[in-house]
Motif scaffolding. Structure first.
Motif, PDB file in Angstrom:
ATOM      1  N   PRO A  13      56.902  26.502  18.053  1.00  0.00           N
ATOM      2  CA  PRO A  13      55.771  25.597  18.251  1.00  0.00           C
ATOM      3  C   PRO A  13      56.141  24.170  17.888  1.00  0.00           C
ATOM      4  CG  PRO A  13      55.504  26.733  16.189  1.00  0.00           C
ATOM      5  CD  PRO A  13      56.717  27.343  16.850  1.00  0.00           C
ATOM      6  N   ASN A  14      55.478  23.229  18.526  1.00  0.00           N
ATOM      7  CA  ASN A  14      55.639  21.819  18.148  1.00  0.00           C
ATOM      8  C   ASN A  14      54.892  21.600  16.839  1.00  0.00           C
ATOM      9  OD1 ASN A  14      55.599  19.002  17.902  1.00  0.00           O
ATOM     10  ND2 ASN A  14      55.535  18.722  20.119  1.00  0.00           N
ATOM     11  N   PRO A  15      55.566  21.106  15.784  1.00  0.00           N
ATOM     12  CA  PRO A  15      54.871  20.898  14.511  1.00  0.00           C
ATOM     13  C   PRO A  15      53.783  19.836  14.577  1.00  0.00           C
ATOM     14  CG  PRO A  15      57.091  19.984  14.438  1.00  0.00           C
ATOM     15  CD  PRO A  15      56.993  20.779  15.701  1.00  0.00           C
ATOM     16  N   ALA A  19      51.227  16.653  21.211  1.00  0.00           N
ATOM     17  CA  ALA A  19      52.559  16.255  21.671  1.00  0.00           C
ATOM     18  C   ALA A  19      52.589  14.752  21.936  1.00  0.00           C
ATOM     19  CB  ALA A  19      52.915  17.013  22.951  1.00  0.00           C
ATOM     20  N   GLY A  20      53.615  14.095  21.430  1.00  0.00           N
ATOM     21  CA  GLY A  20      53.737  12.658  21.616  1.00  0.00           C
ATOM     22  C   GLY A  20      53.155  11.855  20.469  1.00  0.00           C
ATOM     23  N   TRP A  26      50.596  19.851  12.037  1.00  0.00           N
ATOM     24  CA  TRP A  26      49.791  21.001  11.642  1.00  0.00           C
ATOM     25  C   TRP A  26      49.796  21.177  10.127  1.00  0.00           C
ATOM     26  CZ3 TRP A  26      46.369  23.117  14.591  1.00  0.00           C
ATOM     27  CH2 TRP A  26      46.537  23.129  15.974  1.00  0.00           C
ATOM     28  N   TYR A  27      50.952  20.962   9.497  1.00  0.00           N
ATOM     29  CA  TYR A  27      51.035  21.128   8.046  1.00  0.00           C
ATOM     30  C   TYR A  27      50.064  20.183   7.344  1.00  0.00           C
ATOM     31  CZ  TYR A  27      52.954  21.444   3.336  1.00  0.00           C
ATOM     32  OH  TYR A  27      53.088  21.631   1.989  1.00  0.00           O
ATOM     33  N   SER A  28      50.091  18.914   7.730  1.00  0.00           N
ATOM     34  CA  SER A  28      49.201  17.923   7.110  1.00  0.00           C
ATOM     35  C   SER A  28      47.743  18.256   7.377  1.00  0.00           C
ATOM     36  CB  SER A  28      49.527  16.525   7.645  1.00  0.00           C
ATOM     37  OG  SER A  28      50.870  16.181   7.403  1.00  0.00           O
TER      38      SER A  28
END
Length: 367
Positions: A13-15, A19-20, A26-28
């Motif tokens: 997955p893109n973190p 996108a962009g 997601w973590y934040s």
């Protein structure tokens, strides 16, 4: 469906949430969401037990600062002291990663002592007993954020069940000396016969490349050498992939109207999804602690919920560390890693708190 659950998953997955827009990750988001939900729970606890709800804002400030500062300093002091103390300015670079839950736990306990000292009518243990309920829930969200970041992963399962982490490899491939438009790693449906039950599992990678001035022959020659190097020589590739160095790269290059599509057939290592293990266990702990509070509320003996939290959270942390990759190199020579060593005194403290609370007993309910 059952075979999918029992089989491996290719995880890339893109973190970033969008996108962009790399700044929102997601973590934040999950980290912040944990505090927002926790604050609402604390308002509910205060209201039900007749305490001033306005104090929750003050409590939240203590919690946020303690969590961030404690988690960062915990990582610095417990895991990489030489690196950070030789260049202290790097301690401030929290966005580069490096947070330790043990450091956060110690800092939170100290911050809540300061809060209780300055807040009449609320004892230290009363406050901490309520905080640990929502801390378990926040911990579950944070571990899910680690999963979205493809970090703090597990060791090889040795079976064809687990997660193949491909995000780091995709980031390496994005730096190829060709105009890459997109990269997609996935689990191929037509390579099931290559499964041997040893945890080395088939993975395909599709790389879309802008045609530019490349001829098919020139591009294929470049890709074969560069992709082979990327899949075998980087630390992340050695950790997550099982591409053999000596064998030719299994690459197919197809030409479309304005682009080429390179399909690489390789192998990955099925890993324990330890982030999921921890997230689920912390959420179950949250539900148990919440259930105890719902049943007894102000009648819960002071220190009981804190004790149960320390025993269960850090007891499970001790167990899950056996399935995790070590965080830093010096742990490779240790029987128990740093996370396990730091968990032991917290579990012992939890046992003492529970024994103290049980000795006091649950007071009878007032009519």
């Amino acid at each position: 469906m059952l075979s999918f659950i029992l089989n491996y998953v290719v995880w890339d997955p893109n973190p970033a949430v969008f996108a962009g827009f790399e700044r929102l990750r997601w973590y934040s988001l999950l980290f912040a969401l944990g505090f927002i939900i926790s604050q609402q729970f604390m308002v509910y606890f205060f209201k039900k037990e007749g305490h001033n709800e306005a104090l929750v804002d003050k409590l939240t400030i203590y919690m946020v600062l303690a969590t961030i500062i404690g988690a960062r300093l915990g990582h610095v002091l417990f895991y990489e002291p030489e690196k950070y103390l030789s260049n202290p300015i790097d301690i401030l670079k929290v966005w580069e990663g490096g947070l330790a839950s043990h450091g956060a736990a110690i800092a939170i306990l100290f911050a809540l002592w300061l809060y209780a000292k300055k807040t009449p009518g609320q004892s230290y243990l009363w406050v901490v007993d309520r905080i640990v309920i929502v801390t378990a829930m926040t911990g579950a969200l944070i571990r899910f954020g680690n999963l979205m970041n493809s970090e703090i992963g597990g060791k090889d399962t040795g079976t064809d069940t687990g997660i193949v982490y491909m995000r780091d490899t995709e980031e390496v491939l994005e730096s190829l000396r060709v105009p890459v438009e997109s990269i997609d790693a996935y689990k191929p449906e037509d390579r099931q016969n290559e499964l041997n039950g040893n945890g080395i599992v088939p993975v395909n990678i599709d790389i879309v490349i802008n045609k530019g001035n490349f001829t098919k022959e020139t591009l294929e020659s470049t890709l074969r050498s560069d992709i082979k190097y990327a899949l075998t020589q980087f630390n992340s590739s050695k950790k997550y992939l099982a591409e053999e160095v000596e064998t030719p790269l299994n690459l197919t290059l197809t030409e479309e109207s304005n682009q080429y599509v390179a399909t690489v057939k390789t192998f990955g290592r099925a890993k324990h999804p330890t982030q999921i293990y921890e997230s689920i266990s912390y959420f179950i702990i949250f539900l148990i602690l919440l259930s105890i509070w719902i049943k007894y509320k102000e009648r819960v003996p002071e220190g009981l919920l804190l004790g149960l939290f320390l025993i269960s959270v850090f007891g499970m942390r001790f167990v899950w560390e056996f399935f995790k990759e070590n965080q830093v190199e010096f742990e490779e020579t240790m029987k128990f890693n740093m996370g396990q060593i730091l968990s032991i005194p917290l579990v012992i403290a939890g046992v003492l708190l529970v024994l103290r609370a049980l000795k006091k007993g649950i007071p009878a309910k007032e009519n």
